[in-house]
Design an enzyme around this catalytic site. Structure first.
Site, short mmCIF file in Angstrom:
data_model
loop_
_atom_site.label_atom_id
_atom_site.label_comp_id
_atom_site.label_asym_id
_atom_site.label_seq_id
_atom_site.Cartn_x
_atom_site.Cartn_y
_atom_site.Cartn_z
N SER A 9 4.17 -2.95 -11.19
CA SER A 9 3.46 -4.22 -11.04
C SER A 9 3.97 -5.22 -12.07
O SER A 9 3.90 -4.97 -13.28
CB SER A 9 1.96 -3.97 -11.22
OG SER A 9 1.28 -5.20 -11.19
N HIS A 34 5.49 -4.23 -7.02
CA HIS A 34 4.13 -4.57 -6.59
C HIS A 34 3.84 -5.99 -7.07
O HIS A 34 3.89 -6.27 -8.26
CB HIS A 34 3.18 -3.55 -7.22
CG HIS A 34 1.73 -3.75 -6.97
ND1 HIS A 34 1.07 -3.17 -5.91
CD2 HIS A 34 0.78 -4.42 -7.67
CE1 HIS A 34 -0.22 -3.48 -5.97
NE2 HIS A 34 -0.42 -4.24 -7.02
N ASP A 36 1.19 -8.99 -7.32
CA ASP A 36 -0.23 -9.32 -7.26
C ASP A 36 -0.40 -10.80 -6.98
O ASP A 36 -0.09 -11.64 -7.83
CB ASP A 36 -0.90 -9.00 -8.61
CG ASP A 36 -1.00 -7.51 -8.86
OD1 ASP A 36 -1.56 -6.80 -8.00
OD2 ASP A 36 -0.53 -7.05 -9.91
N MET A 38 -2.94 -13.74 -6.67
CA MET A 38 -4.32 -14.06 -7.07
C MET A 38 -4.57 -15.54 -6.88
O MET A 38 -3.70 -16.36 -7.19
CB MET A 38 -4.52 -13.75 -8.56
CG MET A 38 -4.26 -12.32 -8.94
SD MET A 38 -4.57 -12.14 -10.70
CE MET A 38 -4.15 -10.42 -10.93
N HIS A 67 -0.35 -7.20 -3.18
CA HIS A 67 -1.77 -6.89 -3.34
C HIS A 67 -2.48 -8.23 -3.37
O HIS A 67 -2.34 -8.99 -4.32
CB HIS A 67 -1.92 -6.11 -4.66
CG HIS A 67 -3.32 -5.80 -5.05
ND1 HIS A 67 -3.63 -5.24 -6.28
CD2 HIS A 67 -4.51 -5.95 -4.40
CE1 HIS A 67 -4.94 -5.06 -6.37
NE2 HIS A 67 -5.49 -5.49 -5.25
N MET A 69 -5.28 -10.44 -3.97
CA MET A 69 -6.58 -10.61 -4.62
C MET A 69 -7.02 -12.05 -4.39
O MET A 69 -7.00 -12.89 -5.29
CB MET A 69 -6.47 -10.27 -6.11
CG MET A 69 -6.49 -8.77 -6.36
SD MET A 69 -5.99 -8.36 -8.01
CE MET A 69 -4.23 -8.35 -7.79
N MET A 138 -8.89 0.82 -6.57
CA MET A 138 -8.77 0.10 -7.84
C MET A 138 -9.44 0.93 -8.93
O MET A 138 -10.61 1.31 -8.80
CB MET A 138 -9.44 -1.28 -7.76
CG MET A 138 -8.69 -2.32 -6.95
SD MET A 138 -7.01 -2.64 -7.54
CE MET A 138 -7.31 -3.36 -9.16
N ASP A 176 -4.39 1.74 -8.61
CA ASP A 176 -3.90 0.58 -9.36
C ASP A 176 -4.86 0.28 -10.52
O ASP A 176 -6.07 0.18 -10.32
CB ASP A 176 -3.86 -0.62 -8.39
CG ASP A 176 -3.18 -1.85 -8.97
OD1 ASP A 176 -2.72 -1.80 -10.13
OD2 ASP A 176 -3.12 -2.87 -8.25
#
Ligand code: DX5
Ligand code: ZN
Length: 224
Positions: A9, A34, A36, A38, A67, A69, A138, A176
């Protein structure tokens, strides 16, 4: 159990070091990044958007996953092209129509993963388990790297592993947050197939050699 894999990540990697660190990680055996995404709504921070994934796709041949979010995963999923990500995780807590998201992702040839926050019980996603390709448990509250793992989340990995064995489901179990070399083996023993690791790789004093240590956990766990 499948042989398992590591996703790195990049959330806490400074932009000015990103390509260098990614290339080093690749040379040490890493295959999957990975990313993220957001939005500052589902979680407090804003991190990356699809734009970063497009840029990385141009400069690395590592596999990418994302991922989400974000409060409105439908909006992002609609914009995701084929062949950018091998897998997309959206949050159960944010999805209004999770079946529709799974179908949309599958229609693009992308594996669909559902992520659950530490306080979300697995029975909430039980109806979806037959259709998803992966469940992301998570181990910390989403939003930041470098947090401490919440121990009670580990029970969910075991329960999901039991459930898929009993019912013959094929979803992967990804974990994660808060994963370090010291606790990684335990998480794999509970049934995780994918370990998503941020600061445990990129802020480790042993970077980039730490990647080999993470990869060897799967081999060791299989032998014992
Ligand atoms: C946190 C992110 C993670 C984060 C993990 O919400 O989803 O992917 O980068 O970082 P570490 O491994 O440092 O907990
Ligand atoms: Zn993540």
């Amino acid at each position: 159990m499948s042989s398992g894999f590591i996703a790195a990540s990049i959330l806490d990697v400074p932009f000015y070091e990103m390509l260098e660190k990614i290339n080093l990680a690749k040379r040490h055996g890493l295959k999957l990044l990975h990313i993220d995404i957001m939005d500052g709504v589902f979680v407090p921070q804003i991190s990356f958007g699809l734009n970063l994934a497009y840029q990385l796709k141009n400069v690395t041949d590592l596999y990418l996953e994302t991922h989400l979010m974000v409060a409105d995963p439908e909006k992002i999923v609609a914009q995701i092209p084929r062949d950018l990500f091998v897998r997309v995780f959206f949050h159960y807590e944010a999805a209004r129509y999770p079946y529709r998201l799974i179908t949309t992702l599958h229609s693009k040839g992308v594996a669909a993963g559902i992520a659950i926050n530490p306080s979300t019980p697995i029975y909430s996603i039980e109806p979806l388990l037959e259709d998803v390709d992966a469940v992301l448990v998570m181990l910390v509250e989403p939003g930041y790297g470098g947090q401490k793992l919440i121990t009670s989340t580990l029970n969910k990995i075991e329960a999901l592993n039991e459930m898929r064995k009993k019912r013959g489901y094929r979803f992967l179990i990804a974990c994660d947050g808060g994963i370090k070399i010291e606790n990684a083996r335990l998480i794999v023993e509970k049934g995780a197939d994918e370990l998503i690791v941020g600061t445990g790789i990129f802020r480790s004093e042993k970077f980039p050699n730490i990647i080999q240590e993470f990869l060897s956990i799967f081999q060791k766990t299989l032998v014992t």
